[in-house]
Motif scaffolding. Structure first.
Motif, short mmCIF file in Angstrom:
data_model
loop_
_atom_site.label_atom_id
_atom_site.label_comp_id
_atom_site.label_asym_id
_atom_site.label_seq_id
_atom_site.Cartn_x
_atom_site.Cartn_y
_atom_site.Cartn_z
N VAL A 502 -9.69 -37.26 147.24
CA VAL A 502 -9.18 -37.23 148.61
C VAL A 502 -9.72 -36.00 149.35
N PHE A 503 -10.15 -36.22 150.59
CA PHE A 503 -10.65 -35.14 151.44
C PHE A 503 -10.00 -35.25 152.82
N GLY A 504 -10.05 -34.17 153.58
CA GLY A 504 -9.47 -34.21 154.93
C GLY A 504 -9.11 -32.84 155.48
N LEU A 513 -13.21 -40.94 148.25
CA LEU A 513 -14.32 -41.51 147.49
C LEU A 513 -13.75 -42.04 146.19
N ILE A 514 -14.16 -43.24 145.79
CA ILE A 514 -13.56 -43.92 144.63
C ILE A 514 -14.65 -44.31 143.64
N SER A 579 -23.69 -35.05 135.01
CA SER A 579 -24.09 -34.86 136.41
C SER A 579 -23.57 -33.56 136.99
N GLY A 580 -22.69 -32.89 136.24
CA GLY A 580 -22.11 -31.64 136.72
C GLY A 580 -20.91 -31.84 137.62
N VAL A 593 -18.45 -32.30 144.05
CA VAL A 593 -18.42 -33.66 144.61
C VAL A 593 -18.50 -33.60 146.13
N GLU A 594 -17.75 -32.69 146.73
CA GLU A 594 -17.74 -32.58 148.19
C GLU A 594 -19.12 -32.21 148.72
N THR A 595 -19.82 -31.35 148.00
CA THR A 595 -21.18 -30.97 148.40
C THR A 595 -22.15 -32.13 148.21
#
Length: 607
Positions: A502-504, A513-514, A579-580, A593-595
């Protein structure tokens, strides 16, 4: 006021892990210590046999000229040889530096260089290659001891070679290992565990001998585990959760079956039939999802029976927690469903489990209650690498859903600014290796550890984790959001979910993102006319998007308006350690993940 529990047992602690191990060997020489897979069968060793092997290896390390507190690395998966290596390092007075086998070559070299490792136990040729390729950066590394790799008779030797060196050394110095153990001080460095971190280089957490001895004794004094228990251990031993279970075993004396292959966990549980196991919540989420989807695929009467069983089980549990009597008709139904449904669920885990212990991340309460309805108790605990893993745990006879239990006896807890959880006690680290400024940020002058987690304490001292301070964000409307709470709810609702992020922050609504679990989706594909299709094709199909949309709608119906997910996207691949984007303990590296998906996240807000 901080909650302080009984500390009388602290006066009887062994001085160090080496003495603790020798005491266990002396107390239970003929009892089973470990069992491990050998081909299709399992081999078992006693404490006496383990003691002899550890003594030879420890003497081998002494023969190489190693001195007190000098570091020895272990780069390997969880297996019996990992335990032998670690105990040998302890008994030689050295300090173990743990390295995940999945760590890339550059970070492996950094960890071993920063810790100045003199010797490294490397599992196989893949791990040896990382060392060889960065040999110039490892001036302190004099010897590599491999479990399964290719030896060269010089820089790389085998475990048998090290044991042979130890036998020769003991012939000349027969009491060397015992003398070394007796000389180890309680506050001597025992372990350097490098936190995987989400930014920058990993930080080496310095943990003392007395910390590990305390951790095991604190579990024993709470009467949670006993000599007749049998543990199944798969957790990465490079993680503090795995390490603390080793010190707990030395204190309590139970046997441990070891196999680090994650894909074999459920199969192994059926064979080993343990009484308990530690795991990260992801394991329970996957097991829950697998069982639910299997029943759904059967359909018809079996699915209806399964769903009704859990409806009844959850209702009976609720009445019991509220102190209310269970009506006779409901009690009779529950007894029938226990034979027809719940016993089958328990059999999947070996049929003898007294409880599971969940740690390393927050466990969703709905999943905990679902397992409990089937007669399987999951005791949630809490701690950090910086506290030698364990600081809180629920008790088998007194556990409360949604909490991580009371603080360990001998430790203290209080809430600081912003309800940050602060911990003080023998398990708390010395500090970060070679990082005094980072240490000062985390440890107060009077010894309290700032955890970075928000929490609340009830009147009996049971702790509830309410969020990770750094993970909390505020919407542009001024509402605070705790992403992990939303994310764990979705994974409890959707049996196909792997990750839900979850982002926001500073936005006017939340997005997600799922990713879906590859194993679960293979089963879904077989039931929905897509058997043999690629994972990417399956998860991007209109049928899967429609299915997931239904689960997101269900999630939103359970959230506050400002928490609801307005937009979301399915990724065409799952997150991985390689994948880190995941830590080896299967926690999402949120900022990575956000980056990595900044463009996708930005696109949610573009229109």
């Amino acid at each position: 006021m901080p909650v302080i529990r009984d500390t009388a047992f602290l006066d009887q602690l062994a001085d160090n892990v080496a003495v603790q191990f020798h005491d266990r060997v002396a107390a239970s020489p003929d009892a089973e210590a470990y069992r491990y897979p050998r081909g299709e069968s399992w081999e078992s060793v006693t404490w006496r046999e383990t003691g002899i092997e550890v003594g030879r290896l420890a003497a081998g390390l002494l023969s190489l000229g190693l001195e007190m507190e000098q570091r020895v690395g272990i780069a390997a998966n969880t297996r019996y040889e990992w335990i032998l290596a670690d105990l040998a390092i302890m008994c030689a007075g050295c300090a173990t530096t743990t390295v995940y086998p999945s760590t890339n070559a550059e970070d492996t070299a950094y960890i071993l260089s920063d810790s100045e490792c003199r010797v490294v136990f490397a599992e196989d040729d893949e791990q040896i290659a990382k060392l060889r390729d960065h040999k110039a950066e490892l001036p302190h590394l004099a010897k590599v001891v491999t479990f399964d790799g290719t030896t060269d008779g010089d820089w790389v030797i085998g475990m048998d070679d090290l044991a042979a060196l130890g036998e020769a050394y003991l012939a000349e110095h027969p009491g060397a290992v015992e003398d070394t153990a007796a000389a180890i001080k309680p506050d001597q460095l025992a372990t350097l565990i490098y936190t995987s971190g989400t930014t920058g280089r990993p930080k080496g957490v310095r943990l003392r001998h007395q910390s590990w001895v305390y951790e095991g004794a604190a579990i024993k004094v709470q009467d949670i585990l006993h000599e007749d228990d049998l543990q199944f251990l798969w957790l990465p031993m490079a993680h503090s959760f795995g390490k603390v279970l080793l010190s707990t075993q030395l204190a309590c004396g139970f046997a441990t079956a070891i196999d680090g292959r994650v894909d074999k966990i459920v199969d192994n549980l059926a064979v080993v039939q343990p009484t308990f196991m530690g795991a990260a919540p992801r394991i329970f989420e996957k097991a829950h999802g697998r069982i639910v989807t299997m029943q759904a695929s059967e359909g018809g009467v079996k699915e209806k029976l399964f769903n009704q069983a859990f409806k009844v089980g959850l209702k009976v549990d609720q009445l019991s927690r509220e102190g209310k009597s269970v009506p006779l008709p409901l009690k009779l139904q529950h007894g029938l469903f226990d034979k027809l449904v719940f016993s089958k669920v328990r059999e999947r885990f070996g049929g003898r489990v007294r409880f599971f212990i969940s740690g390393a991340a927050a466990l969703n309460r709905d999943i905990a209650e679902w397992f409990h309805a089937a007669g399987i108790v999951i005791l949630e605990g809490y701690g950090l690498t910086e506290t030698s893993a364990g600081s809180f745990v629920n008790h088998p006879e007194d556990y409360r859903f949604g909490t991580v239990g009371p603080v360990f006896p001998g430790s203290e807890v209080k809430l600081g600014d912003g309800d940050e959880i602060l911990i003080k006690g023998p398990g708390v680290m010395d500090g970060y290796h070679n990082l005094p400024e980072e240490t000062a940020k985390t440890l107060t002058e009077d010894g309290w550890l700032r955890t970075g987690d928000k929490g609340s304490l009830d009147s009996d001292g049971y702790l509830q984790i309410t969020g990770r301070i750094k993970e909390l964000f505020k919407t542009s409307g001024g509402k605070y959001i705790a992403p992990p709470m939303i994310e764990s709810k979705f994974k409890a609702i959707c049996p196909y979910a792997s990750q839900f992020m979850v982002f926001g922050n500073e936005r006017n609504y939340c997005v997600a993102l799922i990713t879906l679990d590859p194993d679960a989706m293979a089963g879904w594909a077989a039931e929905n006319g897509m058997e043999g299709a690629s994972y990417s094709d399956i998860v991007t199909s209109s049928a899967v998007k429609e299915m997931v949309s239904g689960y997101v709608d269900e999630l939103n119906s359970r959230l506050n308006r400002w928490e609801t997910i307005k937009k979301w996207e399915l990724l065409d691949h799952d997150l991985t350690v390689e994948s880190g984007e995941l830590t080896p303990s299967m926690k999402v590296k949120r900022n990575v993940v956000e980056t990595n998906y900044a463009d996708k996240i930005e696109a949610f807000y573009a229109s």
